[in-house]
Design a protein around this motif. Structure first.
Motif, PDB file in Angstrom:
ATOM      1  N   ALA A  63       4.523  64.359 -38.028  1.00  0.00           N
ATOM      2  CA  ALA A  63       4.277  62.930 -38.211  1.00  0.00           C
ATOM      3  C   ALA A  63       3.829  62.605 -39.634  1.00  0.00           C
ATOM      4  O   ALA A  63       4.251  61.608 -40.220  1.00  0.00           O
ATOM      5  CB  ALA A  63       3.236  62.449 -37.210  1.00  0.00           C
ATOM      6  N   SER A  64       2.970  63.427 -40.210  1.00  0.00           N
ATOM      7  CA  SER A  64       2.409  63.155 -41.527  1.00  0.00           C
ATOM      8  C   SER A  64       3.282  63.673 -42.662  1.00  0.00           C
ATOM      9  O   SER A  64       3.187  63.184 -43.791  1.00  0.00           O
ATOM     10  CB  SER A  64       1.017  63.781 -41.644  1.00  0.00           C
ATOM     11  OG  SER A  64       1.098  65.202 -41.603  1.00  0.00           O
ATOM     12  N   ARG A 119      -9.907  68.375 -34.090  1.00  0.00           N
ATOM     13  CA  ARG A 119      -8.579  67.835 -33.816  1.00  0.00           C
ATOM     14  C   ARG A 119      -7.870  68.596 -32.694  1.00  0.00           C
ATOM     15  O   ARG A 119      -7.013  68.034 -32.005  1.00  0.00           O
ATOM     16  CB  ARG A 119      -7.706  67.897 -35.087  1.00  0.00           C
ATOM     17  CG  ARG A 119      -8.202  67.037 -36.237  1.00  0.00           C
ATOM     18  CD  ARG A 119      -7.379  67.303 -37.477  1.00  0.00           C
ATOM     19  NE  ARG A 119      -7.530  68.693 -37.957  1.00  0.00           N
ATOM     20  CZ  ARG A 119      -6.865  69.204 -38.992  1.00  0.00           C
ATOM     21  NH1 ARG A 119      -5.968  68.453 -39.625  1.00  0.00           N
ATOM     22  NH2 ARG A 119      -7.068  70.451 -39.381  1.00  0.00           N
ATOM     23  N   GLU A 134       1.262  66.706 -35.471  1.00  0.00           N
ATOM     24  CA  GLU A 134       0.579  66.061 -36.595  1.00  0.00           C
ATOM     25  C   GLU A 134       1.271  66.375 -37.909  1.00  0.00           C
ATOM     26  O   GLU A 134       1.426  65.513 -38.770  1.00  0.00           O
ATOM     27  CB  GLU A 134      -0.882  66.515 -36.648  1.00  0.00           C
ATOM     28  CG  GLU A 134      -1.669  65.852 -37.769  1.00  0.00           C
ATOM     29  CD  GLU A 134      -3.154  66.138 -37.692  1.00  0.00           C
ATOM     30  OE1 GLU A 134      -3.804  66.176 -38.742  1.00  0.00           O
ATOM     31  OE2 GLU A 134      -3.665  66.311 -36.575  1.00  0.00           O
ATOM     32  N   GLU A 183       2.856  66.462 -43.936  1.00  0.00           N
ATOM     33  CA  GLU A 183       1.956  67.312 -44.713  1.00  0.00           C
ATOM     34  C   GLU A 183       1.597  68.558 -43.915  1.00  0.00           C
ATOM     35  O   GLU A 183       1.598  68.536 -42.681  1.00  0.00           O
ATOM     36  CB  GLU A 183       0.664  66.539 -45.050  1.00  0.00           C
ATOM     37  CG  GLU A 183       0.879  65.292 -45.894  1.00  0.00           C
ATOM     38  CD  GLU A 183       1.369  65.617 -47.294  1.00  0.00           C
ATOM     39  OE1 GLU A 183       1.064  66.742 -47.771  1.00  0.00           O
ATOM     40  OE2 GLU A 183       2.044  64.769 -47.907  1.00  0.00           O
TER      41      GLU A 183
END
Length: 231
Positions: free
Chosen positions: A64-65, A79, A61, A67
């Protein structure tokens, strides 16, 4: 050495018990992306679980982001709480920061604070600054390796052939591998000549591993050690 020292420093400054740092190059000329990783305070089993996150979990995650991902308790975070490794290891506080601005070229993963509670805002900010500086080093390293790969004439054959533990990237080696790629699929006898220690047995093994008989045993016979009458 640099990444090991850097990981130890940022882990201590953020009050984490475990740290993991990975640099990867998805744009590698090789069929498989290049990867380097160092870990601190993690067992081999925990390292495998963290590496799994690179593709399917918390780290994925973050990559991908672009962040940072921060959670006070992965066990309670919707999550991540359903992941078996999270449940098995009772993972609590997690901080994951991608390395690289435009496209992630690595991740910094910190787990389990020495104090109770989530990672603090200043620790998140510190980790982001750390990742920014490390990205410069990582990019220089990756560019250097890409240039070295591009200058390697054996690369086309490394993609086409099974070359386990084979070292060498000269033009002569590339020419030899080109001959191997032509001969290996054929049902013919091959004579390899050369002085002792030049790699004849290894080349014979490569021929075998890339032939239709690759699934069968590779048998070595030292004819020099067999008496002429017995031979």
């Amino acid at each position: 050495t640099l990444t090991e020292t850097a990981l130890a420093l940022i882990t201590r400054m953020c009050g984490a018990r475990k740290g993991y740092l990975e640099i990867f190059d998805e744009r590698s000329v090789n069929a498989e992306p290049l990867r380097w990783q160092v870990a601190l305070g993690c067992s081999p089993e925990e390292i495998e679980q963290i590496q799994d996150f690179v593709s399917h979990g918390i780290i994925a995650e973050a990559v991908a982001s672009g962040e940072p991902v921060v959670t006070a308790s992965a066990l309670l975070d919707r999550r991540f709480r359903d992941r078996r490794s999270v449940q098995q290891n009772h993972i609590e506080a997690v901080l994951c920061v991608p390395i690289g601005a435009d496209a992630a070229m690595g991740v910094l993963y910190l787990q389990d604070r020495t104090s109770r509670g989530p990672f603090l805002d200043n620790e998140v900010s510190l980790s982001q600054s750390f990742a920014t500086y490390l990205a410069v080093f990582a990019e220089r390293l990756l560019v250097k390796l890409r240039l070295r790969e591009q200058a390697d004439p054996t690369q086309p054959y490394r993609k086409a052939l099974r070359l386990s533990n084979f070292v060498g990237r000269s033009a002569a080696i590339a020419e030899t591998l080109g001959q191997v790629s032509l001969v290996a699929p054929l049902d013919v006898s091959v004579l390899l000549t050369g002085a002792s220690g030049t790699g004849k047995t290894q080349l014979a093994r490569i021929l075998h591993e890339n032939s239709p008989r690759a699934g069968l045993p590779f048998v070595e016979l030292n004819c020099a050690a067999i008496p002429e009458s017995l031979l």
